[in-house]
Design a protein around this motif. Structure first.
Motif, PDB file in Angstrom:
ATOM      1  N   UNK A 130      21.819  32.249  13.864  1.00  0.00           N
ATOM      2  CA  UNK A 130      22.100  30.856  14.223  1.00  0.00           C
ATOM      3  C   UNK A 130      23.613  30.669  14.385  1.00  0.00           C
ATOM      4  N   UNK A 131      24.369  31.482  13.645  1.00  0.00           N
ATOM      5  CA  UNK A 131      25.832  31.424  13.710  1.00  0.00           C
ATOM      6  C   UNK A 131      26.332  32.839  13.851  1.00  0.00           C
ATOM      7  N   UNK A 151      29.341  25.932   5.169  1.00  0.00           N
ATOM      8  CA  UNK A 151      29.429  27.077   6.067  1.00  0.00           C
ATOM      9  C   UNK A 151      28.380  28.129   5.729  1.00  0.00           C
ATOM     10  N   UNK A 152      27.616  28.600   6.735  1.00  0.00           N
ATOM     11  CA  UNK A 152      26.555  29.583   6.476  1.00  0.00           C
ATOM     12  C   UNK A 152      27.062  30.814   5.737  1.00  0.00           C
ATOM     13  N   UNK A 153      28.258  31.274   6.097  1.00  0.00           N
ATOM     14  CA  UNK A 153      28.732  32.509   5.456  1.00  0.00           C
ATOM     15  C   UNK A 153      28.958  32.290   3.965  1.00  0.00           C
ATOM     16  N   UNK A 154      29.304  31.055   3.588  1.00  0.00           N
ATOM     17  CA  UNK A 154      29.472  30.734   2.170  1.00  0.00           C
ATOM     18  C   UNK A 154      28.118  30.772   1.463  1.00  0.00           C
ATOM     19  N   UNK A 158      25.155  23.922  19.775  1.00  0.00           N
ATOM     20  CA  UNK A 158      26.509  24.256  19.350  1.00  0.00           C
ATOM     21  C   UNK A 158      27.086  23.141  18.481  1.00  0.00           C
ATOM     22  N   UNK A 159      26.813  21.896  18.899  1.00  0.00           N
ATOM     23  CA  UNK A 159      27.331  20.781  18.099  1.00  0.00           C
ATOM     24  C   UNK A 159      26.693  20.748  16.719  1.00  0.00           C
ATOM     25  N   UNK A 160      25.388  20.983  16.679  1.00  0.00           N
ATOM     26  CA  UNK A 160      24.710  21.016  15.377  1.00  0.00           C
ATOM     27  C   UNK A 160      25.289  22.125  14.503  1.00  0.00           C
ATOM     28  N   UNK A 161      25.578  23.261  15.133  1.00  0.00           N
ATOM     29  CA  UNK A 161      26.107  24.400  14.398  1.00  0.00           C
ATOM     30  C   UNK A 161      27.476  24.065  13.788  1.00  0.00           C
ATOM     31  N   UNK A 162      28.318  23.431  14.622  1.00  0.00           N
ATOM     32  CA  UNK A 162      29.639  23.048  14.117  1.00  0.00           C
ATOM     33  C   UNK A 162      29.518  22.057  12.967  1.00  0.00           C
ATOM     34  N   UNK A 215      36.586  26.720  -1.001  1.00  0.00           N
ATOM     35  CA  UNK A 215      36.526  27.238   0.371  1.00  0.00           C
ATOM     36  C   UNK A 215      37.248  26.294   1.329  1.00  0.00           C
ATOM     37  N   UNK A 216      36.918  25.001   1.257  1.00  0.00           N
ATOM     38  CA  UNK A 216      37.530  24.063   2.195  1.00  0.00           C
ATOM     39  C   UNK A 216      39.024  23.890   1.906  1.00  0.00           C
ATOM     40  N   UNK A 217      39.408  23.993   0.629  1.00  0.00           N
ATOM     41  CA  UNK A 217      40.830  23.895   0.301  1.00  0.00           C
ATOM     42  C   UNK A 217      41.587  25.071   0.905  1.00  0.00           C
ATOM     43  N   UNK A 218      41.050  26.273   0.724  1.00  0.00           N
ATOM     44  CA  UNK A 218      41.716  27.454   1.280  1.00  0.00           C
ATOM     45  C   UNK A 218      41.778  27.345   2.798  1.00  0.00           C
ATOM     46  N   UNK A 219      40.672  26.876   3.385  1.00  0.00           N
ATOM     47  CA  UNK A 219      40.627  26.720   4.833  1.00  0.00           C
ATOM     48  C   UNK A 219      41.732  25.773   5.305  1.00  0.00           C
ATOM     49  N   UNK A 220      41.890  24.665   4.575  1.00  0.00           N
ATOM     50  CA  UNK A 220      42.924  23.685   4.915  1.00  0.00           C
ATOM     51  C   UNK A 220      44.319  24.298   4.792  1.00  0.00           C
TER      52      UNK A 220
END
Lengths: 439, 214
Positions: free
Chosen positions: B84-85, A305-308, A294-298, A347-352
């Motif tokens: 995996x996710x 991000x995988x979805x990206x 889980x930590x590795x995934x985070x 992506x990270x800007x929108x997330x923020x």
């Protein structure tokens, strides 16, 4: 009815054209007036520059320069008004000068070392003549009006007084037929006036751009300065990011795997002697491996991000919206694949921004629009919260700005107290191959 | 039970085959990319397909796309997607056709053999198996919604387990309560969420998810 409509339209178009010609004429006259001022400014500045060289004159130079730059900037704006934008080329003013003679001398040095100062001077001198082109529209209008007056009957008193006809535009006006001819010529000139102003102003604008626009060297220098700044920011950010990843791995997954090794060692030893204890340890080991995963995934999610990676920016932002407790509407018009670093930055800007909206704004609804147009990616994030977000205040917004600056991108935020908050981001970037699937 | 397996990592594929065979499943095909998966599904018509989301050659959602396509070609084909996710977006796409036989689990869940095998059986039987991580995220994004707020903590927990795909008996076991008590909680939840009562467990879960997705 249709004829009336067309007629109204045509009248409207003519009125607009006349209004534009009138405005251009006024600007032209101002330019011409400015060119008179230019001569005196040139003389004064040149005088003080020479005085500076022989020791005195330093006192007046910065003050005179202010006037020069003001006049030049006015002309730059006038050029921009007719579609010839001229960038302001001056070296940026140092943040602060000492309040004494040293500061004053540094101010003079800042002025004299700037090539734009010398180009300004040359422009001032040449504009004394070139600026007169600004009078052309006014002159044409005056001549046309004069012709109208003469042709309308003014020729008679003139004729009486002098005994001979009056010349107007190659026509000797001494009888009604010739007066009519003069009227026709004046009408033609009046017509021409509508078209003459713009080209005259444009000609002057190109002249202005030639001398008052930034020299190529200046453009390059400022570009280099910008790139050096953003590069060092990017390197800092990247180094900090690597440190964070290293720390997270060291304190998280790595530590858990070491623990796992210990536990398995204990299991090995207890296998025969205390099977119950061994079973308990094995269960622990499994739980520990799940936590490590889980930590590795985070961690991966924080890096890329995988979805990206799997779906591209539009769907990744949609996924952000789905995960958010707020009502998020995403509109996307990005007909191709964006460069990966840009995608990630946005992506990270929108997330923020979404996190900000959730934490601070009290908003219920967030609208996100992504649009790629003319090799620029526009991203707009708007919430219906209470506003009051401040670029200077939080580190988050500042971080976004720095993140985008690496790509020559800009962040613009409007957030009056009481809301709503609207954030606009623009990043120049080209699209690569059109996306094959978006389902 | 006949299984088609699609997983590109060799170690994981071998591990899964071993695990499945240890539990008396018959792995009729094990492939490592999306194209072979489609072919294998068309050829073998298995009782269940176990598919990794990310497959070559694109390493994007090739597995997910192949699975969705297979469902269109072979309606009702049970599919268990491993990843995996977990992304809610993918979960919604999988559930979109509204028929059962869908599972979406983190690869970690393989570690708990019994639960993993249970999930496979449930999906093969036309039920659903949603990863607790997906369900938890769904609950978070709808926490502000009105009817969900009316649930007690215990009822929320029961709803989460229902959404994962647990039967009444499984819920009772997980919460160490009687099956009757579980059924009572469930009918309370249906009443509060204004969902029609239904005995069929699969449709029950889909109804819950449909409500959460709204």
């Amino acid at each position: 009815m249709r004829t009336t409509g067309t007629l109204t339209d045509a009248l409207g178009a003519w009125r607009a054209r006349a209004r534009r010609a009138g405005a251009d004429m006024a600007v032209g006259a101002a330019i011409a007036a400015g060119s008179m001022a230019a001569l005196s400014l040139f003389l004064v500045t040149a005088y003080f520059v020479i005085l500076f060289v022989i020791g005195i004159g330093a006192v007046a130079l910065p003050i005179v320069t202010k006037g020069v730059r003001w006049l030049c900037n006015l002309n730059r704006r006038a050029a921009g008004r007719v579609g010839v934008p001229v960038a302001v080329p001056y070296h940026p003013e140092p943040p602060e000068f000492e309040k004494d003679i040293v500061g004053w001398m540094r101010r003079c040095k800042w002025i004299l070392m700037d090539p734009a100062t010398w180009r300004d001077l040359l422009w001032l001198l040449l504009n004394t003549a070139a600026g007169m082109i600004g009078l052309v529209p006014a002159a044409v209008l005056y001549y046309a009006l004069e012709g109208l007056a003469v042709g309308a009957g003014l020729w008679q008193p003139i004729l009486d007084a002098n005994g001979s006809g009056r010349w107007y535009c190659f026509i000797t006006v001494d009888s009604w037929p010739s007066a009519l001819l003069a009227l026709a010529a004046a009408g033609g000139l009046l017509f021409a006036w509508l078209w003459v102003s713009r080209p005259a102003l444009k000609a002057h604008a190109y002249f202005t751009r030639f001398l008052l626009g930034p020299a190529e060297r200046t453009v390059l220098a400022s570009r280099v300065r910008h790139l050096a700044e953003t590069r060092s920011t990017a390197l800092d950010t990247q180094a900090a990011e690597l440190r964070r990843i290293e720390r997270d791995l060291h304190d998280g997954a790595q530590a858990r795997l070491v623990g796992l090794g210990f536990t398995l060692g204990a299991v090995e030893r207890n296998m025969d002697r205390k099977p119950e204890e061994a079973r308990r340890l094995l269960r622990e080991a499994r739980e520990s491996s799940v936590l490590a995963l889980r930590e590795l995934r985070d961690l991966v999610r924080g890096i890329h991000p995988p979805v990206l990676a799997e779906r591209g920016l539009a769907d990744a932002v949609r996924a952000l919206g789905i995960d958010s407790p707020l009502e998020v509407v995403v509109e996307a018009d990005v007909p191709g694949a964006l460069p990966a670093p840009v995608e990630s930055a946005v992506y990270f800007s929108v997330s923020e921004l979404l996190t900000n909206a959730l934490k601070h704004s009290g908003a219920d609804r967030v609208e996100i629009a992504l649009r790629h147009e003319g090799d620029v990616l526009h991203a707009r994030v708007a919430d219906d919260g209470r506003g009051g977000a401040d670029l200077g205040g939080g580190t988050g917004l500042h971080g976004i700005r720095r993140r985008l600056a690496t790509f020559d991108g800009t962040l613009d935020i409007s957030s009056p107290v009481g809301g709503p908050t609207v954030t606009k981001m623009e990043i120049p970037c080209a699209l690569s191959s059109p996306k094959t699937s978006s389902s | 039970m006949r299984v088609v397996l699609a997983e590109d990592l060799f170690l994981l594929r071998q591990g899964l085959i071993q695990l499945l065979e240890a539990y008396d499943f018959e792995v009729v095909a094990a492939v490592d990319n999306g194209r072979d998966l489609s072919a294998a599904l068309a050829e073998h018509r298995p009782d269940i397909a176990i598919v990794d989301v990310r497959l070559p050659p694109t390493f994007t959602t090739e597995g997910l796309q192949a699975a969705l396509q297979a469902r269109r070609d072979i309606p009702g084909l049970p599919i268990l997607v491993l990843s995996q996710n977990v992304e809610q977006m993918y979960a919604r796409e999988l559930l979109a056709d509204g028929t059962g036989g869908i599972g979406y689990l983190l690869k970690d869940s393989i570690f708990d053999n019994d639960q993993f095998i249970d999930a496979i059986s449930r999906v093969a039987a036309g039920g659903t198996a949603m990863d607790p991580a997906v369900v938890a995220q769904l609950m978070v994004s709808h926490a502000r919604d009105e009817p969900l707020g009316a649930l007690t903590a215990r009822e929320r927990h029961v709803l989460e387990l229902m959404a994962e795909g647990c039967s009444n008996m499984a819920i009772a076991q997980r919460l160490t309560i009687s099956e009757g008590a579980a059924a009572k909680h469930i009918s309370n939840i249906f009443a509060k969420l204004m969902l029609p009562q239904d005995s069929d467990s699969n449709r029950r879960v889909l109804a819950v998810l449909a409500y959460l997705n709204a």
